[in-house]
Design an enzyme around this catalytic site. Sequence first.
Site, PDB file in Angstrom:
ATOM      1  CG  HIS A 215      -1.972  -0.998   1.257  1.00 48.37           C
ATOM      2  ND1 HIS A 215      -3.288  -0.714   0.985  1.00 48.37           N
ATOM      3  CD2 HIS A 215      -1.926  -2.332   1.507  1.00 48.37           C
ATOM      4  CE1 HIS A 215      -4.006  -1.825   1.068  1.00 48.37           C
ATOM      5  NE2 HIS A 215      -3.199  -2.817   1.384  1.00 48.37           N
ATOM      6  CG  HIS A 258      -3.373   1.440  11.181  1.00 53.35           C
ATOM      7  ND1 HIS A 258      -3.939   2.635  10.802  1.00 53.35           N
ATOM      8  CD2 HIS A 258      -2.065   1.721  11.403  1.00 53.35           C
ATOM      9  CE1 HIS A 258      -3.018   3.581  10.787  1.00 53.35           C
ATOM     10  NE2 HIS A 258      -1.877   3.053  11.155  1.00 53.35           N
ATOM     11  CD  GLU A 264      -7.174   5.439  11.471  1.00 55.17           C
ATOM     12  OE1 GLU A 264      -8.050   4.748  10.914  1.00 55.17           O
ATOM     13  OE2 GLU A 264      -5.965   5.127  11.490  1.00 55.17           O
ATOM     14  CG  HIS A 288     -11.200   2.518  14.734  1.00 59.59           C
ATOM     15  ND1 HIS A 288     -11.258   2.357  13.363  1.00 59.59           N
ATOM     16  CD2 HIS A 288     -12.172   1.721  15.243  1.00 59.59           C
ATOM     17  CE1 HIS A 288     -12.210   1.479  13.064  1.00 59.59           C
ATOM     18  NE2 HIS A 288     -12.781   1.087  14.190  1.00 59.59           N
ATOM     19  CG  HIS A 294      -8.392   0.594  13.356  1.00 59.83           C
ATOM     20  ND1 HIS A 294      -7.584   1.298  14.230  1.00 59.83           N
ATOM     21  CD2 HIS A 294      -8.083   1.086  12.121  1.00 59.83           C
ATOM     22  CE1 HIS A 294      -6.834   2.158  13.566  1.00 59.83           C
ATOM     23  NE2 HIS A 294      -7.110   2.045  12.270  1.00 59.83           N
TER      24      HIS A 294
END
Length: 368
Positions: A215, A258, A264, A288, A294
């Site tokens: 990513h 993560h 977030e 989160h 999460h």
Amino acid sequence: MAELKYISGFGNECSSEDPRCPGSLPEGQNNPQVCPYNLYAEQLSGSAFTCPRSTNKRSWLYRILPSVSHKPFESIDEGQVTHNWDEVDPDPNQLRWKPFEIPKASQKKVDFGLHTLCGAGDIKSNNGLAIHIFLCNTSMENRCFYNSDGDFLIVPQKGNLLIYTEFGKMLVQPNEICVIQDVSPFNVVAWHGNYTPYKYNLKNFMVINSVAFDHADPSIFTVLTAKSVRPGVAIADFVIFPPRWGVADKTFRPPYYHRNCMSEFMGLIRGHYEAKQGGFLPGGGSLHSTMTPHGPDADCFEKASKVKLAPERIADGTMAFMFESSLSLAVTKWGLKASRCLDENYHKCWEPLKSHFTPNSRNPAEPN
């Protein structure tokens, strides 16, 4: 209503005047002794006077009466708007809300109902943010709302908003956003400057993605940033996850598991979020908090780990967004209890996750 026309160019120097009063903008200066049409000149500053010219934000407005012409402010019932971030104990758990219901106008008329969901910081030091849920089922009549705490980002999810601002009208639809600095919008005849309300269609965002493996940094999805005093660290980033191509090879393509030094908050405007096909619904949200783990639910992990990789479209018909903040966001009483939308079973989406650990074999099985 006549079709609205917009001035294009983010951050540009723009100007406009009421066609019924041609020439209402002064020529060659901002603050003449007597303005055309005997209007009042008023400056709106969005930055300190000492900021470098390249970052200076200000506009001049030419009004029938200046903004200072008002009766004394009076305290009103704040309803569900608050900046008390200590009214409940911190909750480090993963939190998710079901869609917030809009009351029927026949039961209760709401023209701009704000409910503070979470936030952090201090209003007096002008450092922080608050995330509100806004609900409306009827138009404002002969009154307006303005936010003197900062620029107001609105992300509509259902229905169209026709917004009257000091600088003109904006029609904002789902999958669009707008940012407003408003005070009374009813007496401006002309204006010019670079500190203005604006709207943006999220479908116009040019998506970047990995074309090899793994990513790219999620900052590639950032649309807007509210900077903090620390370089590279935001009070709030507004991030979206729009339709795009996924082509990364030998990669677990959904968002990874993560833990983050940032908070977030996520919302869904439409469609299905790629990491959670169920439970996370349009009109709802999730939070989160700092360092709270999460990631994809069990079903998403199993499918993405076994699928044969090929170029594919991701998130077609979907638009998820996120506010990422360096502040530790506190949830309000309304968010935890009074809203009656908190999903008490959110944590269960990860309970089916099982160990695939193979201590005697390093090489995982290749997908068929």
